[in-house]
Design a protein around this motif. Sequence first.
Motif, mmCIF file in Angstrom:
data_model
loop_
_atom_site.group_PDB
_atom_site.id
_atom_site.type_symbol
_atom_site.label_atom_id
_atom_site.label_comp_id
_atom_site.label_asym_id
_atom_site.label_seq_id
_atom_site.Cartn_x
_atom_site.Cartn_y
_atom_site.Cartn_z
ATOM 1 N N UNK A 145 0.842 -1.202 0.000
ATOM 2 C CA UNK A 145 0.000 0.000 0.000
ATOM 3 C C UNK A 145 0.876 1.251 0.000
ATOM 4 N N UNK A 146 1.853 1.281 0.906
ATOM 5 C CA UNK A 146 2.733 2.444 0.978
ATOM 6 C C UNK A 146 3.523 2.661 -0.295
ATOM 7 N N UNK A 147 4.077 1.573 -0.842
ATOM 8 C CA UNK A 147 4.861 1.677 -2.079
ATOM 9 C C UNK A 147 3.990 2.159 -3.235
ATOM 10 N N UNK A 148 2.744 1.684 -3.288
ATOM 11 C CA UNK A 148 1.833 2.077 -4.366
ATOM 12 C C UNK A 148 1.450 3.550 -4.292
ATOM 13 N N UNK A 149 1.407 4.091 -3.076
ATOM 14 C CA UNK A 149 0.992 5.481 -2.901
ATOM 15 C C UNK A 149 2.148 6.469 -3.051
ATOM 16 N N UNK A 150 3.368 6.026 -2.819
ATOM 17 C CA UNK A 150 4.516 6.938 -2.864
ATOM 18 C C UNK A 150 4.645 7.697 -4.199
ATOM 19 N N UNK A 151 4.395 7.054 -5.352
ATOM 20 C CA UNK A 151 4.480 7.819 -6.605
ATOM 21 C C UNK A 151 3.541 9.016 -6.646
ATOM 22 N N UNK A 152 2.395 8.916 -5.954
ATOM 23 C CA UNK A 152 1.464 10.045 -5.897
ATOM 24 C C UNK A 152 2.102 11.213 -5.162
ATOM 25 N N UNK A 155 4.956 12.742 -7.263
ATOM 26 C CA UNK A 155 4.450 13.578 -8.361
ATOM 27 C C UNK A 155 3.938 14.915 -7.834
ATOM 28 N N UNK A 156 3.268 14.894 -6.705
ATOM 29 C CA UNK A 156 2.819 16.145 -6.078
ATOM 30 C C UNK A 156 4.019 17.055 -5.798
ATOM 31 N N UNK A 157 5.059 16.490 -5.197
ATOM 32 C CA UNK A 157 6.232 17.284 -4.819
ATOM 33 C C UNK A 157 6.855 17.972 -6.028
ATOM 34 N N UNK A 158 6.772 17.348 -7.189
ATOM 35 C CA UNK A 158 7.357 17.912 -8.405
ATOM 36 C C UNK A 158 6.420 18.877 -9.116
#
Length: 449
Positions: A145-152, A155-158
């Motif tokens: 779950x955590x790994x799947x959400x990290x890309x979100x 992307x926000x940070x960028x």
Amino acid sequence: MANTKQSVAPVDEMMPAGKLFVYGLQHVLAMYAGAVAVPLIIAAAAGLSKSQTAFLINADLFTCGLATLLQTLGIWKIGIKIPVIQGVTFAAVTPMIMIAKTGGMPTIYGAIIVAGLCTFLLAPYFSKLIRFFPPIVTGSVITVIGISLLPVGIAWAAGGVGNKNYGSLTYLAVAGIVLLSILLINRLFKGFVAHISVLIGLAIGLIIAMPLGLVNFAGVSSAAMFGIDYPFAFGLPKFDIGAIIAMIIVMLVVMVESTGDFLAIGQMVEKPIGEKELTAGLRADGLATALGGIFNAFPYTAFAQNVGLVGLTGVKSRFVVATSGLILVVLGFFPKLATIIASLPNPVLGGAGIAMFGIVAASGIKTLSKVDFEKNANNIFIVAISIGMGVIPVVDPNFFKLFPNWSQTILHSGITLGSITAIILNAFFNGSKGAGDLDDLKDNAGMNG
């Protein structure tokens, strides 16, 4: 008087209104950032406008409150009646993103309603089968779950996907300041302040982002001060079999997560949690989730950060968290506040998102640390393959593109793939022998997102 007070269990203690409000507000602040994160993610995936995003946040807060009241106060054989605050589960985020892109909000809500009703009906049977979901399974799932959400969060940070200035140093600097603020708060403070470090970090990021021209408050002045959530605001629900299956699998994971939290809180407040109590709590999860589908919200589960807050404060009364539920319901009636929250720029959310989603993955790793890999070498394969399958959609979204259309919602969810893999491999290698029982989950609190 002394005998009367001693006859009341700590979990049923009624406090003065002032204390109920202060302690209840503390719980709301501890979970607020996590509560609004999911509506923001789904709104972005579904391409909703700012006003629709604000409505979605208000609907979620309102239904969070209803779910919390249902769980803490109880109705008939529904509700576990311990101080457990309900919030939208991060386990459903990735499947809902995929459903939003293919079927829109009505398809999300159709799947949520059916999954909630299935959870309600399965609750008494699931309470008997929980021994087949040991930490080896739940730990693997929460890590995915955590790994799947990290890309979100990344992307926000960028600056957010599609931003022409994606990766700007200004965006990254703002996100970095938010993340650093959260770390410093947790390093320098304890207790209540540390528990709202994400909220403080968001506030600091907002203050920094405003003079940089990153904040757009358009729509705040025109937003209504008062608004009411009403059923099916995004249209009548649509029922897609692939979406429904994916959401039911998510709710199976949610039942495991909630069970761990229920057992942990039960120990803290000195209330024994048996099969009867577990059934009542899981029924409340199911009914709250079905209500979420009706009132434009999401699947609900116990919020892990509030489990820690109960242990930290030593405040055991369920009426404190019931007060939190009332506060959340009231907050759901103020769209102007939700519009302000919806104005948070992506880099600010990204700094907090990396922290929040990373903590979800770390919680899964913490759960896996309780697994014996020495005596049972096969456990390493369960974890390795489950996480490996779970990250496939994250690493390569086109991996399953040639599979049938009906299967795409399931195959594009790393959480769903990881969950199925972990359950099957655990059954294959361990069967029911050594698969764990309810006692295994007492140390397994904090599994949910």
